[in-house]
Design an enzyme around this catalytic site. Sequence first.
Site, PDB file in Angstrom:
ATOM      1  N   GLY A  69       0.825  -1.202   0.000  1.00  0.00           N
ATOM      2  CA  GLY A  69       0.000   0.000   0.000  1.00  0.00           C
ATOM      3  C   GLY A  69       0.859   1.251   0.000  1.00  0.00           C
ATOM      4  N   ALA A 195      -3.370  -5.062   0.695  1.00  0.00           N
ATOM      5  CA  ALA A 195      -4.075  -6.330   0.916  1.00  0.00           C
ATOM      6  C   ALA A 195      -3.973  -6.841   2.341  1.00  0.00           C
ATOM      7  CB  ALA A 195      -3.542  -7.390  -0.056  1.00  0.00           C
ATOM      8  N   CYS A 320       5.079   7.960  24.275  1.00  0.00           N
ATOM      9  CA  CYS A 320       5.991   7.178  25.103  1.00  0.00           C
ATOM     10  C   CYS A 320       6.045   5.726  24.662  1.00  0.00           C
ATOM     11  CB  CYS A 320       5.614   7.320  26.575  1.00  0.00           C
ATOM     12  SG  CYS A 320       4.048   8.107  26.911  1.00  0.00           S
TER      13      CYS A 320
END
Lengths: 458, 458
Positions: A69, A195, A320
């Site tokens: 992606g 995917a 943190c």
Amino acid sequence: MSYFDAASAAPLHPVARQALLASLDEGWADPARLYREGRRARMLLDAAREAAAEAVGCRADEVVFTPSGTRALHAGIAGASAGRRRVGRHLIVSAVEHSSVLHSAELHEAAGGTVTRVAVNRAGAVTPSAYAAALRPDTALACLQSANHEVGTAQPVAEVAEVCRAAGVPLLVDAAQSLGWGPVAGAWSLLAASAHKWGGPSGVGLLVVRKGVRFAAQGPVDERESGRAPGFENIPAIVAAVASLRAVRAEAAQEAVRLRELTERIRTRVPQLVPDVEVVGDAAQRLPGIVTFSCLYVDGEALLHELDRAGFSVSSGSSCTSSTLTPSHVLKAMGVLSEGNVRVSLPPGTAEADVERFLEVLPGVVSGVREKLGAPAPTTAVRAEELVVDSLGKRCPIPVIELAKVFADVPVGGTVRVLSDDEAARLDIPAWCEMRGQQYVGEEPAERGTAYVVRRLT
Amino acid sequence: MSYFDAASAAPLHPVARQALLASLDEGWADPARLYREGRRARMLLDAAREAAAEAVGCRADEVVFTPSGTRALHAGIAGASAGRRRVGRHLIVSAVEHSSVLHSAELHEAAGGTVTRVAVNRAGAVTPSAYAAALRPDTALACLQSANHEVGTAQPVAEVAEVCRAAGVPLLVDAAQSLGWGPVAGAWSLLAASAHKWGGPSGVGLLVVRKGVRFAAQGPVDERESGRAPGFENIPAIVAAVASLRAVRAEAAQEAVRLRELTERIRTRVPQLVPDVEVVGDAAQRLPGIVTFSCLYVDGEALLHELDRAGFSVSSGSSCTSSTLTPSHVLKAMGVLSEGNVRVSLPPGTAEADVERFLEVLPGVVSGVREKLGAPAPTTAVRAEELVVDSLGKRCPIPVIELAKVFADVPVGGTVRVLSDDEAARLDIPAWCEMRGQQYVGEEPAERGTAYVVRRLT
């Protein structure tokens, strides 16, 4: 063990596994070759492209398979911007996009382009009018996620697409978090997805470029995937990705109702069970499976660690946690509390009993972490009606804890100055004020770090 | 059915399949996360990186996993050139590199850099002295393949690396064709490879950047893989790739001997069995599994089609195949015949019987294709001691066939002018002269196309 981090990566869907195995033997050859193994690979690839196009709602020749992606977003933004270079070099993104988009925007700026980052409201949503205001005659491209990956808020994509269409500017939609739930509505121009977010294998992204959108692929020339995604196609993984997309879509309507009820339960009950919690993200316009909240006076990493010990895998946008020392850019842009942040993202199929167990375990885990952190006595010095808390050198959530500890010691109308050199304080002290109904006066430079001034109102 | 195109993609090795299946359940999560699924994924990735480093002969933190060999080459060339931009923008490649390298070089030129393409001899090999001569004070990077993907010729990598090292210039080695056979010797600086060439799955490339090599990753910032390969790691495929690399390496020494004997058999017997064949590539310094030859008067695509019907999957660098209308740049750089070109690349485990059957079938297939093509009578017109053959509008191998048909009609000392507008003629007519011991006079521009002039010597 309950895995509640589907927004990072979903476990492999059984259909993906099955399709992957089946196509390992049929899809390994070069689909550009004319012999039988090549023709077989080509047929699998063509069929997968057709099926992907149907799921997206586009033409097969508009679909390009990429290795992830992230690579789909990188290639999409670079190609669409370059394709409209003559129009101009202005790019619009929202402030809460995935880092792949924001880093692409930084690169665009470094190369001489300009970028507008559209702000979001406290729920994490943009408005179509903000996109309308950002559009300029030299705008090459606008980008907007279909829904936010950290807080689940759905964006008004169809409306923003309409605004962009009217201005003749293409809109790229990052549909990574939503494509498994359904197609993206509206007149968007480009779309990217991944995917492994819907239960497909790693190694497959989708880039859709609508016909008529100007696109100039960047990088060295390559013949594969219409010249838009170089390198040998990973056909078995592509087949598995598309097969699992169809499978999750078949279950999506029903599963969405079920998960939405489970996340609604978390949204409602966590603030009842745990004191000083802020649930963030839009309560209604949101993805079915994501719910995010932040706990005051809690160290995000310690919280994740304790939840992991209790059998829950969740993620956090706190400053943190793990590698990062700044709070998530999404929480920052929303202006909400970032300390003790927990994102619960349920994969399809999550059992109700697991969510119930999470709700049972959470209060004890949060109070345990708070107890451990509560110890250090703040250094205070009286100065008229003002207390000074020296939290220099201390990390989130300590500055807020120290502020809270001394707050009762100033009279109503008095102020507390918190000295801190932790970046998270800039976000979390105003958020604490909002949660507590106290006044955040503002920040001032101090000899070391920054002084954050809070006035007691009640 | 015999698959003889391992140089394009090798069938999945059983060990790769096994490792892939095993790690689908363990390696799907985000290795950057701190919970158990993330830690498990991280452990798999770390172990794969260690094992890959051992196989390459480098440190684990020098190994980056990319989505393909092509992407490894793109990223390696872009990053290493940018890392030395201050030194200069001159790039050296050989003329017979993989198209990923040559296309990277074209992009480098388009962006204002300069490129030297080092020539090869008729066997397809470069010389270290040619690289030495190409080095300049502004050379940022040199690239050389370990062995050629079309003809199997091994390059003098260690010697070229030494020449580059002495000049302080990093050498990037494309080891795609050889890494399964063994590590690359010599003081190279960067190395790229591709898992599906050695029987690993698609979707995995390797980029190795030695410590101390200046490297500036291009593209948007990303935290994964030391910032050198953006996007979510494909851990199951990475694990499978490395497991199969170790497996093929364990069998490499023995299998190399066996395949070398089989390809040697093809090298020797094809010219005995089929008239007018040129075996190309170095006879001794070569990969074990690759042998390439070209057949005069043969259409490459028809030949591949007939071999496929006979059960053999091979590849071709002819101009008359599939998508491309120009002959392979490798054959062109070598100056050898490109028509009727066949590359046989045997995967490990190829049965001797399959090679024998290939040798049985080939003569009939070639003569069948030649017969079909032999028909059209050339248009000829006498002009003193010169014949003119009008092959305008005809594709390879027709111009050479027509030249051969009329050649006996000119007296010794006379010439034939072949008029052709097919790009392949520029390569194939001189190659025919060399094979036949006739004189290639040269080319002249004609009213349409080009006139290629050949003098009859015998």
